[in-house]
Design a protein around this motif. Sequence first.
Motif: not given
Length: 284
Positions: A103-105, A116-122
Motif C-alpha cells: 500500500x503506497x499512496x 519520500x518513504x513510499x517512493x523509496x519502498x516502491x
Amino acid sequence: MSEKILITGATGTIGKAVVKHLKAKNASFLIASRNPEEAAEKFGSDINVVKFEFEDISTFENAVDGVSKVFLLGPPLRYDLADVLMPFLDFLKAKNILEVVYISALGAEKMGDTLTFHTIIEEKLKADGFDYTILKPSFFSQNFKNYEWENITQRGITYVTAGEGKVGFIDVDDIGLVASTVLTSTGHSKKIYELTGPELLSYQDAATLLSEVTGKQIVYPNPSIEEYTKALKAAGAPDFIAPYMTSVYSLISDHKVNFLTNNVETITGKKPSLLRDVLIADFK
Ligand SMILES: NC(=O)c1ccc[n+]([C@@H]2O[C@H](COP(=O)([O-])OP(=O)(O)OC[C@H]3O[C@@H](n4cnc5c(N)ncnc54)[C@H](OP(=O)(O)O)[C@@H]3O)[C@@H](O)[C@H]2O)c1
C-alpha cells in the motif's frame, strides 16, 4: 506450494477491509499485530493472529512460517517509514518470499523531497526482484470519520489545507476488495494500480455533503498553512504533524491528484462507492 498470506496492518482501517474480503473469498491467511491478544479478541477465533512488529526482527521468523505472500502496510504519520519497513523487506528477500502487495499512496511520487518513504519502498521492491503489486489509493473517504470526527461533529468544520483542489476520495472497503482480489488471483505481477473513487470533489464539495448528511451546517474554512499550523499547535498536536499533513494535502491544493482511474471496477467488477454513501454510513 502454500498460498498462505500474511496481512500486516490488519487491525487498521485498510487492513480490516482486506481481512473482511479475504474471509469472504475463503483465502488462507494470518494477521500480524503488535498486540495479538487484542487482535484475536477483535477478529474472533477463526482467524489466526501472530505477534509482529516492524522494529522487532525477532518477530519476523514466526510471522512468515508457511507464508508465500505478504500484504504490506506501513503505519501512517511516520517520516521514517522507509527505515521502519526495510529490515522486513530484506528479511523477506532473504527468505525468498517475493510476492508482496504494497500500500503506497496516490501521488506519492509527486511529493518532492518531503515525504519520500513510499517512493523509496516502491523503488526497493522493483530493484530487489520482488514479485510486487503496488496499490496507490487516493485520500480515504473514511478520513472524515477517522481524523476529523470532532471538527465535524463539535465545531462544524472540516479543517485541512487542501485549498480548492479536487480529489477522488476512495472508500477503504473498495481498497480492501482490490487488495483481496489481487492477493487471490493472477495477472497482477509487477503492476502499479492507482485507485480512486468515482468522482472528483473539493473539500468545499465534501463540506456540502457533510451538511446534507449530518443535517448541520459544516463549513470548509480553507485555512492557510500558517492558520492550520497555529490551530494544531493550540490543540496540542505534536510539532511534526502540521508539516506532515500540509505536505500531504499539498497534493490536492497543487492539483496533483485531480484525476480518476477505473482500476477499482476493472480489477473487482464493482463500481467504487460514492463519498456521500460512506459519509451516510459514518455520520448519519
Ligand atoms: N489516509 C489516507 O487517506 C491514505 C491515502 C493513501 C495511502 N495511505 C497510506 O495508508 C497507510 C495507513 O493505512 P491505515 O490508515 O489503514 O493505517 P491505520 O489504520 O493507522 O493502521 C495501521 C496498522 O499498522 C499496524 N502497525 C502500527 N505500527 C506498527 C509497527 N511498528 N509494526 C507493525 N505493525 C504496526 C497497526 O496494527 P497493530 O496496532 O495491531 O500492531 C495497524 O493495524 C499509510 O502507509 C498511508 O501512507 C493513507
